[in-house]
Design an enzyme around this catalytic site. Sequence first.
Site, PDB file in Angstrom:
ATOM      1  N   HIS A   1       3.240   1.969   2.125  1.00  0.00           N
ATOM      2  CA  HIS A   1       3.730   2.440   3.433  1.00  0.00           C
ATOM      3  C   HIS A   1       5.254   2.362   3.501  1.00  0.00           C
ATOM      4  O   HIS A   1       5.882   1.533   2.835  1.00  0.00           O
ATOM      5  CB  HIS A   1       3.049   1.715   4.600  1.00  0.00           C
ATOM      6  CG  HIS A   1       3.486   0.301   4.852  1.00  0.00           C
ATOM      7  ND1 HIS A   1       2.689  -0.608   5.500  1.00  0.00           N
ATOM      8  CD2 HIS A   1       4.622  -0.375   4.569  1.00  0.00           C
ATOM      9  CE1 HIS A   1       3.322  -1.759   5.611  1.00  0.00           C
ATOM     10  NE2 HIS A   1       4.498  -1.645   5.052  1.00  0.00           N
TER      11      HIS A   1
ATOM     12  N   ASN B   1       0.824  -1.222   0.000  1.00  0.00           N
ATOM     13  CA  ASN B   1       0.000   0.000   0.000  1.00  0.00           C
ATOM     14  C   ASN B   1       0.856   1.270   0.000  1.00  0.00           C
ATOM     15  O   ASN B   1       0.340   2.358   0.209  1.00  0.00           O
ATOM     16  CB  ASN B   1      -0.962   0.002   1.197  1.00  0.00           C
ATOM     17  CG  ASN B   1      -0.223  -0.008   2.539  1.00  0.00           C
ATOM     18  OD1 ASN B   1       1.004   0.054   2.591  1.00  0.00           O
ATOM     19  ND2 ASN B   1      -0.981  -0.080   3.629  1.00  0.00           N
TER      20      ASN B   1
HETATM   21  P1  PGA Z   1       8.605  -6.868   3.364  1.00  0.00           P
HETATM   22  O1  PGA Z   1       7.969  -5.615   4.074  1.00  0.00           O
HETATM   23  O2  PGA Z   1      10.072  -6.589   3.192  1.00  0.00           O
HETATM   24  O3  PGA Z   1       8.360  -8.003   4.301  1.00  0.00           O
HETATM   25  O4  PGA Z   1       7.910  -7.019   2.047  1.00  0.00           O
HETATM   26  C1  PGA Z   1       8.276  -4.337   3.620  1.00  0.00           C
HETATM   27  C2  PGA Z   1       7.437  -3.329   4.335  1.00  0.00           C
HETATM   28  O5  PGA Z   1       6.276  -3.627   4.656  1.00  0.00           O
HETATM   29  O6  PGA Z   1       7.930  -2.211   4.561  1.00  0.00           O
END
Ligand code: PGA
Length: 250
Positions: free
Chosen positions: A145, A143
């Site tokens: 973030h 999303n």
């Molecule tokens: P992820 O998470 O590396 O596990 O994909 C990234 C994030 O949500 O900032």
Amino acid sequence: MNQSNHPIKLVVLEDPLATAKYVADLFCDAMTENTSCVLGLATGGTPVETYRELSERNRKETCDFSSVITFNLDEYIGLEPRHPQSFRRFMQDHLFDHVNINLINTHVPDGMADDVNEECARYENRIRDAGGIDLQLLGIGHNGHIAFNEPGSPADSRTRKVALTDETIEKNARFFDSVADVPREAITMGIGTIMEAKRIVLMATGEGKREAIRKMINGPRTPDSPASLLQDHANVTVVVDRAAAGELAK
Ligand code: PGA
């Protein structure tokens, strides 16, 4: 390797391993340039291979963590540091236990603090007292973030208590026994805190991150897509594999 002309420097590499090696190079260079540099660190699936790479290089003595100071982006509220899913534990397991870092110099927000607001203020002060973050590592959520700054987070937000979105809770449930075990709140550096880092490196791999990367780089600058606010930072490098780059690799 492709690099676009966008003000955000985009580096597209073949696969996740190549992104890990590239980011490890950036971190080693920063540590060589300034042995007591201040590093901003991230958790999640994406940086695991980078930390393994850095651990290996430290073992071979090609990078030295002995005087480095670190600040992590975030921590769940309510998890003990030793909890298997706490971000403190993640950092111990994936990096700190494998390198010659002085643990006193490692900082992760205290998710067990009695007074969360005070802990947030203390965290900001510690970053400032260390002279600010030289190189900040970031991942990105589907999303958009960054850290736990979910859509709607203000550009000038500071370290604070936040509620996780349902989407983030569901995504992170893979690390817990069940979705009910995922904490609902966290302490996170704010967008404003992150924007003060002198240099930012954001990494993403896999097709699932493609849309978030596209919006960050080519979308409007909006708190609805927090990573897009990085367009206002003067020194951001986005390191992705081909799957995450999609059309941007062309
Ligand atoms: P992820 O998470 O590396 O596990 O994909 C990234 C994030 O949500 O900032």
